[in-house]
Write an enzyme that holds these catalytic residues in place. Structure first.
Site, PDB file in Angstrom:
ATOM      1  CE1 TYR A 124      -4.178  -1.842   0.569  1.00 16.37           C
ATOM      2  CE2 TYR A 124      -2.780  -3.227   1.935  1.00 16.37           C
ATOM      3  CZ  TYR A 124      -3.964  -3.021   1.256  1.00 16.37           C
ATOM      4  OH  TYR A 124      -4.929  -3.986   1.271  1.00 16.37           O
ATOM      5  CG  ASN A 147     -10.806  -1.668  -8.280  1.00 15.87           C
ATOM      6  OD1 ASN A 147     -11.300  -1.186  -9.287  1.00 15.87           O
ATOM      7  ND2 ASN A 147      -9.900  -2.618  -8.315  1.00 15.87           N
ATOM      8  CB  CYS A 155      -7.640  -3.875  -5.784  1.00 19.75           C
ATOM      9  SG  CYS A 155      -9.230  -4.692  -5.842  1.00 19.75           S
ATOM     10  CG  HIS A 156      -6.106  -9.894  -6.842  1.00 19.43           C
ATOM     11  ND1 HIS A 156      -6.818  -9.426  -7.926  1.00 19.43           N
ATOM     12  CD2 HIS A 156      -5.104 -10.665  -7.340  1.00 19.43           C
ATOM     13  CE1 HIS A 156      -6.277  -9.909  -9.036  1.00 19.43           C
ATOM     14  NE2 HIS A 156      -5.231 -10.667  -8.710  1.00 19.43           N
ATOM     15  CD  GLU A 182      -2.666 -12.455 -10.434  1.00 18.43           C
ATOM     16  OE1 GLU A 182      -1.660 -11.798 -10.088  1.00 18.43           O
ATOM     17  OE2 GLU A 182      -3.740 -11.926 -10.759  1.00 18.43           O
TER      18      GLU A 182
END
Length: 190
Positions: A124, A147, A155-156, A182
């Site tokens: 962040y 978002n 945003c993850h 991912e």
């Protein structure tokens, strides 16, 4: 809301797609002629009705839900999301309608979309510094929470600077599953 005729004037097209195991529930997708405008997790009937009503009000557009498979504005978004969940898409290439985000929030989300690729994470605080606002980590968290395009504007991928996973509008377990998809985290055991 479920009209069989496509509106002639300003409109948004919407649909609900079945959720993949990584997100644990259906997704609401909405697009305008400018691009994808909204992605919403856990899209049960009550949530969908409320969200579509809000979008119609905020965008000043009629809503249209085409029959499955006949989406015009959402066809490519559905194809790309399917490929993402199958592990064959690493970057979304979709037009985005940013009207539901403004100011600092939009600046942060656009920086996230531009600079944090598949399989990477950012803190962040680091994201705050990238937009010229060092020390605004909490404001970045607020931007992530607002978002309108989660998954597509990933945003993850934003985590706590100390290595913690942080929060997520779709739920922390969903965030954990997406990061595992991912390759950032190991796959959850359950």
């Amino acid at each position: 809301m479920d009209s069989t005729e496509r509106p002639r004037g300003p409109h948004l097209e919407w649909t609900v797609v079945p959720g993949e195991s990584a997100i644990g529930g259906p997704l609401l997708l909405a697009a305008t002629p400018q691009g994808l405008v909204r992605v919403e997790f856990h899209a049960g009937p009550d949530r969908v009705e409320k969200m579509i009503g809000s979008l119609v009000s905020r965008l000043g557009a009629d809503a249209w839900r085409p029959p499955p498979g006949e989406e015009v504005l959402l066809g490519e978004a559905i194809r790309q999301l399917t490929a993402y969940f199958a592990g064959s898409l690493k970057r979304f290439d979709l037009p985005l309608d940013w009207r539901l985000s403004s100011g600092f929030n939009r600046q942060v989300l656009q920086e996230l979309d531009r600079s944090v690729p598949y399989g990477a994470v950012v803190g962040y605080g680091e994201l705050a510094a990238r937009v010229g606002q060092p020390g605004a980590a909490q404001a970045v968290g607020n931007a992530m929470g607002s978002n309108p395009l989660p998954l597509v504007v990933a945003c993850h991928r934003v985590v706590e600077n100390d290595g913690g996973i942080g929060g997520f509008g779709g739920g922390v377990e969903t965030k954990r599953s997406l990061l595992a998809l991912e390759g950032v985290l190991p796959q959850p055991l359950f």
